[in-house]
Design a protein around this motif. Structure first.
Motif, PDB file in Angstrom:
ATOM      1  N   GLU A 156      -4.775  -1.061   8.855  1.00 23.59           N
ATOM      2  CA  GLU A 156      -4.600   0.393   8.978  1.00 23.59           C
ATOM      3  C   GLU A 156      -3.544   0.898   7.995  1.00 23.59           C
ATOM      4  O   GLU A 156      -3.727   1.945   7.364  1.00 23.59           O
ATOM      5  N   ALA A 171      -4.993   0.963   4.499  1.00 20.80           N
ATOM      6  CA  ALA A 171      -5.890   2.104   4.313  1.00 20.80           C
ATOM      7  C   ALA A 171      -5.083   3.387   4.135  1.00 20.80           C
ATOM      8  O   ALA A 171      -5.395   4.220   3.269  1.00 20.80           O
ATOM      9  N   GLU A 172      -4.046   3.552   4.953  1.00 21.34           N
ATOM     10  CA  GLU A 172      -3.207   4.746   4.829  1.00 21.34           C
ATOM     11  C   GLU A 172      -2.487   4.770   3.480  1.00 21.34           C
ATOM     12  O   GLU A 172      -2.373   5.813   2.845  1.00 21.34           O
ATOM     13  N   TRP A 173      -2.017   3.614   3.018  1.00 21.97           N
ATOM     14  CA  TRP A 173      -1.357   3.522   1.713  1.00 21.97           C
ATOM     15  C   TRP A 173      -2.303   3.957   0.603  1.00 21.97           C
ATOM     16  O   TRP A 173      -1.914   4.700  -0.304  1.00 21.97           O
ATOM     17  N   SER A 174      -3.548   3.524   0.673  1.00 17.00           N
ATOM     18  CA  SER A 174      -4.535   3.917  -0.334  1.00 17.00           C
ATOM     19  C   SER A 174      -4.762   5.420  -0.307  1.00 17.00           C
ATOM     20  O   SER A 174      -4.844   6.065  -1.360  1.00 17.00           O
ATOM     21  N   ARG A 175      -4.862   5.984   0.900  1.00 13.87           N
ATOM     22  CA  ARG A 175      -5.053   7.438   1.011  1.00 13.87           C
ATOM     23  C   ARG A 175      -3.850   8.190   0.441  1.00 13.87           C
ATOM     24  O   ARG A 175      -4.007   9.204  -0.248  1.00 13.87           O
ATOM     25  N   LEU A 176      -2.653   7.691   0.716  1.00 19.55           N
ATOM     26  CA  LEU A 176      -1.454   8.353   0.210  1.00 19.55           C
ATOM     27  C   LEU A 176      -1.354   8.268  -1.310  1.00 19.55           C
ATOM     28  O   LEU A 176      -0.930   9.232  -1.965  1.00 19.55           O
ATOM     29  N   GLN A 177      -1.745   7.131  -1.881  1.00 17.72           N
ATOM     30  CA  GLN A 177      -1.734   7.019  -3.341  1.00 17.72           C
ATOM     31  C   GLN A 177      -2.722   7.992  -3.969  1.00 17.72           C
ATOM     32  O   GLN A 177      -2.425   8.629  -4.987  1.00 17.72           O
ATOM     33  N   LEU A 178      -3.905   8.129  -3.361  1.00 19.11           N
ATOM     34  CA  LEU A 178      -4.893   9.078  -3.863  1.00 19.11           C
ATOM     35  C   LEU A 178      -4.372  10.501  -3.745  1.00 19.11           C
ATOM     36  O   LEU A 178      -4.503  11.310  -4.682  1.00 19.11           O
ATOM     37  N   GLU A 179      -3.754  10.806  -2.620  1.00 18.18           N
ATOM     38  CA  GLU A 179      -3.202  12.144  -2.424  1.00 18.18           C
ATOM     39  C   GLU A 179      -2.100  12.435  -3.438  1.00 18.18           C
ATOM     40  O   GLU A 179      -2.038  13.530  -4.011  1.00 18.18           O
ATOM     41  N   THR A 236      -3.584  13.188  -6.726  1.00 18.39           N
ATOM     42  CA  THR A 236      -4.232  14.501  -6.709  1.00 18.39           C
ATOM     43  C   THR A 236      -3.211  15.618  -6.841  1.00 18.39           C
ATOM     44  O   THR A 236      -3.404  16.565  -7.600  1.00 18.39           O
TER      45      THR A 236
END
Length: 87
Positions: free
Chosen positions: A43, A46-54, A57
């Motif tokens: 988990e 997955a959150e780390w990946s989302r934060l890097q994408l954010e 962006t």
């Protein structure tokens, strides 16, 4: 004498069996904890990946330029007014 040895061996077998049961219980308990920790790790990954994408962006040049135009009323200067500084 043989009754005493038999009783001692029986007691040792009983203690050995209890040790096996206790060890098996500990093993199952630790395996459950390991699965919980691995799920939490997944988990967090997955959150780390989302934060890097954010983060990528939010930091795009187009987005920053759009905010500068809309919120700060800034605009790009004409090219004859641009000075490029090199090392």
């Amino acid at each position: 004498m043989t009754v005493g040895i038999t009783a001692l061996l029986g007691l040792l077998v009983l203690l050995s069996a209890l040790g096996v049961v206790w060890t098996k219980h500990q093993s199952r308990q630790l395996f459950g904890e390991l699965q919980t920790v691995e799920e939490r790790r997944d988990e967090y990954n997955a959150e780390w990946s989302r934060l890097q994408l954010e983060q990528s962006t939010w930091g795009t040049h187009a987005r920053i330029e759009g905010i500068a135009r809309e919120q700060l009323d800034m605009e790009r200067p004409p090219m004859d007014r641009v000075i490029i500084v090199r090392d």
